[in-house]
Scaffold this active site. Structure first.
Site, short mmCIF file in Angstrom:
data_model
loop_
_atom_site.label_atom_id
_atom_site.label_comp_id
_atom_site.label_asym_id
_atom_site.label_seq_id
_atom_site.Cartn_x
_atom_site.Cartn_y
_atom_site.Cartn_z
N ASP A 133 0.86 -1.17 0.00
CA ASP A 133 0.00 0.00 0.00
C ASP A 133 0.91 1.23 0.00
O ASP A 133 2.10 1.12 0.31
CB ASP A 133 -0.87 -0.07 1.26
CG ASP A 133 -1.70 1.17 1.46
OD1 ASP A 133 -2.25 1.69 0.47
OD2 ASP A 133 -1.80 1.63 2.62
N ASP A 182 -0.04 5.06 1.05
CA ASP A 182 -0.17 6.02 2.15
C ASP A 182 -0.22 5.29 3.49
O ASP A 182 -1.04 4.39 3.69
CB ASP A 182 -1.43 6.88 1.96
CG ASP A 182 -1.40 7.67 0.65
OD1 ASP A 182 -0.39 7.57 -0.09
OD2 ASP A 182 -2.38 8.36 0.35
N THR A 241 -2.68 1.39 -4.56
CA THR A 241 -3.17 2.46 -3.72
C THR A 241 -4.57 2.95 -4.11
O THR A 241 -4.88 3.07 -5.29
CB THR A 241 -2.13 3.63 -3.71
OG1 THR A 241 -2.62 4.71 -2.94
CG2 THR A 241 -1.79 4.11 -5.11
MG MG Z 1 -2.81 3.15 3.62
#
Ligand code: MG
Ligand code: ZN
Length: 185
Positions: free
Chosen positions: A9, A11, A52
């Site tokens: 992932d 962020d 993402t």
């Molecule tokens: Mg995240």
């Protein structure tokens, strides 16, 4: 022959999570240890894919071009003497768009697995959100929750969503899987 892949992932795993979304390159902050972790993966011939959710696009907060600029910027920040490619997969939708690519759906994970010929059972999905774990489980991957970003507020989820591993951060996760790989040789 399957290739060795890793699904990450973005962020809260690679860069700092922002409640108001990462909208441009000036808001990108690489998390501690990430550069070293990614370098170790490249050195061990892992193919690094980043998956993402970017619902800010659908909400009109930033454009797909901004997302791509952010990705080029992150690549520059991570690459130094040792560098490899990063394969990017992003979903620009929000829940109400009912797409199949937004995590916890597994569309993008399955695309990455098939694009690169990974074996899903040996592929890790690493995220800071229970959505990442759910998507990883759906795609038959190994799953790791990292306690950076949203992972900080992790508390016991439903059994079906329990991650295979919980690590402090990406650096600790990479150290662990590389050690386990060495021990299995
Ligand atoms: Mg995240
Ligand atoms: Zn989508």
């Amino acid at each position: 022959m399957y290739k060795k892949g890793i699904l990450l992932d973005r962020d809260g795993v690679i860069i700092e999570n922002r409640e108001d979304y990462v909208k441009n390159t000036s808001e990108v902050k690489i998390l501690p240890g990430v550069r070293e972790a990614i370098t170790s993966l490249w050195m061990e011939n892992y193919i690094v894919c980043i998956i993402t959710n970017q619902s800010g696009v659908s909400k009109g907060l930033y454009s797909e071009k901004d997302v791509k600029d952010i990705h080029r910027f992150i690549e520059k920040e991570l690459c130094h003497e040792i560098s490899g490619p990063i394969f990017w997969y992003y979903c620009p939708h929000q829940d109400k768009d009912k797409c199949t690519c937004r995590k916890p759906n597994s569309g993008l994970l399955e695309k990455a697995i098939s694009d690169h010929n990974f074996c899903s059972e040996n592929t890790w999905m690493v995220g800071d959100n229970i959505r990442d774990i759910e998507a990883g489980r759906k795609a038959q991957c190994q799953t790791c929750l990292v306690l950076t970003g949203l992972g900080k507020s992790f508390n016991k989820p439903k059994m079906s969503l329990v991650p295979h591993k919980v690590c402090h951060d990406l650096y600790e996760f990479v150290e662990q899987i590389l050690t386990e790989e060495e021990e299995s040789l």
